[in-house]
Enzyme design. Structure first.
Site, PDB file in Angstrom:
ATOM      1  CG  HIS A 175       0.113   5.977  -0.764  1.00  0.00           C
ATOM      2  ND1 HIS A 175      -1.039   6.255  -1.461  1.00  0.00           N
ATOM      3  CD2 HIS A 175      -0.280   5.580   0.480  1.00  0.00           C
ATOM      4  CE1 HIS A 175      -2.088   6.038  -0.679  1.00  0.00           C
ATOM      5  NE2 HIS A 175      -1.656   5.618   0.497  1.00  0.00           N
TER       6      HIS A 175
ATOM      7  CG  HIS B  82      -5.966   6.697   0.533  1.00  0.00           C
ATOM      8  ND1 HIS B  82      -5.651   7.801   1.293  1.00  0.00           N
ATOM      9  CD2 HIS B  82      -5.186   5.688   1.004  1.00  0.00           C
ATOM     10  CE1 HIS B  82      -4.731   7.491   2.171  1.00  0.00           C
ATOM     11  NE2 HIS B  82      -4.422   6.213   2.017  1.00  0.00           N
ATOM     12  CB  CYS B  83      -8.881   2.618  -4.134  1.00  0.00           C
ATOM     13  SG  CYS B  83     -10.080   2.024  -5.344  1.00  0.00           S
TER      14      CYS B  83
ATOM     15  CB  CYS C 169      -5.740   0.308  -7.828  1.00  0.00           C
ATOM     16  SG  CYS C 169      -6.628   1.641  -6.984  1.00  0.00           S
TER      17      CYS C 169
ATOM     18  CG  HIS D 298      -1.757   1.206   1.403  1.00  0.00           C
ATOM     19  ND1 HIS D 298      -3.089   1.255   1.035  1.00  0.00           N
ATOM     20  CD2 HIS D 298      -1.468   2.433   1.916  1.00  0.00           C
ATOM     21  CE1 HIS D 298      -3.572   2.456   1.304  1.00  0.00           C
ATOM     22  NE2 HIS D 298      -2.614   3.186   1.842  1.00  0.00           N
ATOM     23  CD  GLU D 299       1.942   3.667   3.718  1.00  0.00           C
ATOM     24  OE1 GLU D 299       2.298   4.733   3.176  1.00  0.00           O
ATOM     25  OE2 GLU D 299       0.882   3.579   4.370  1.00  0.00           O
TER      26      GLU D 299
ATOM     27  CB  CYS E 154      -9.067  -1.338  -3.771  1.00  0.00           C
ATOM     28  SG  CYS E 154      -7.492  -1.078  -4.619  1.00  0.00           S
TER      29      CYS E 154
END
Length: 323
Positions: free
Chosen positions: A215, A221-222, A249, A211-212, A227
């Site tokens: 970014h 953010h979705c 995404c 996730h990070e 997601c």
């Protein structure tokens, strides 16, 4: 509880775009890839579903953000794109995880392998672990938990907050009194608490790590479908977040890492790489780190019990791709 629904037209615009060049790019996907992506538009899809909000403290409710479709992502002039000269992801552990250095090293190797599968085609490298005091990062005290937090200009997350007692009053790493004498005194950080190494900890770590890094590559953010890139305010919300990307995404990720979809990138290879990571050195017996052990174990099997449901999801994706 609230379910966030979007119309088929809205989702198609978010995924495909109205930009003729981006529409043409999408049309060049092979049949299997398009079948998988088009699952986003099926209300009865068992691969991708709507976002569900469980409380007013959930991320989307408390942090309103402008949605990012593929076109907004693609046209962002500030997003980072790998090049032939810069195509590596670096992972560095701050401090040790577990009771011994060998456990910490093995755990970070698992994360490296997962990263290589998730960001298929990029090089993932491990840097030597360092104590917190050597990072020279600034830090603060969280007003709510009274725990220390590090500020850094890179993607960073804490293993400690995934321990079972992190948010309790009994948390061993809770700051009692800050002894820091000056802005250059970072030694207070080196007495950190580490949680037990479990399958759930590994699952949470893989989620947050990817996730990070997402970014860093420009994925915001979705707000379209359930997601990995959904924001999360608390552990319960993070656990409800999928380990995988929605089609919108996923298309951003393909573009972000620089793959030419038609010629080089095959989504089925991406999924197969993830399955191999789950299967490699897996064990049917739950494995944890003994709390008081001082001896390095001869080997540490990868605890992947918590990945079972996700592996079944990948198998369904592969079936769609290979029809």
């Amino acid at each position: 509880m609230q379910t966030v629904w979007h119309s088929e037209r809205t989702l198609k615009t978010a995924l495909i775009s109205k930009n003729p060049a981006l529409v043409s790019q999408y049309e060049k996907l092979d049949a299997g890839e398009k079948r998988l992506m088009d699952e986003a538009f099926r209300p009865d899809s068992d691969l991708f579903g709507p976002i569900t909000l469980h409380s007013q403290s959930d991320w989307m409710t408390s942090h309103p953000e402008a949605p990012q479709g593929f076109e907004e992502f693609f046209s962002d002039p500030y997003r980072k794109t790998p090049s032939p000269q810069k195509h590596s992801v670096y992972i560095q552990c701050i401090g040790l995880l577990g009771n011994t250095r060998s456990i910490s090293e093995e755990y970070v190797k698992w994360l490296k392998g997962y990263c290589e599968a998730f960001f298929y085609g990029l090089t993932v490298k491990l840097l030597e672990p360092v104590p917190v005091s050597e990072t020279r990062c600034s830090f603060r005290i969280n007003d709510n938990t009274q725990n220390l937090q590090i500020h850094a200009g890179v993607g960073i997350f804490s293993f400690a907050r995934y321990g079972s007692d992190f948010y309790s009053s009994h948390y061993e790493g809770k700051l009692k009194k800050l002894q820091k004498k000056s802005s250059s005194d970072y030694s207070v950080f080196d007495n950190y608490y580490v949680p037990e190494v479990t399958s759930v900890l590994l699952l949470r770590s893989c989620k947050t790590l990817t996730h990070e890094i997402g970014h860093i590559f420009g994925l915001r953010h979705c707000q379209w479908l359930a997601c990995l890139m959904q924001g999360s305010n608390h552990l319960e919300e993070a656990d409800q977040r999928p380990l995988d990307l929605c089609p919108i995404c996923l298309r951003k990720l393909q573009s972000a890492v620089g793959f030419h979809l038609k010629d080089r990138y095959k989504v089925n290879l991406f999924f197969k790489a993830l399955v191999r990571w789950v299967d490699a050195e897996s064990t049917d017996t739950p494995t944890v780190t003994p709390k008081h052990s001082r001896e390095d174990p001869p080997s540490l099997p990868k605890p992947v019990e918590a990945f079972k449901e996700w592996k079944e999801w990948i198998t369904k994706c592969l079936a769609v791709l290979q029809k």
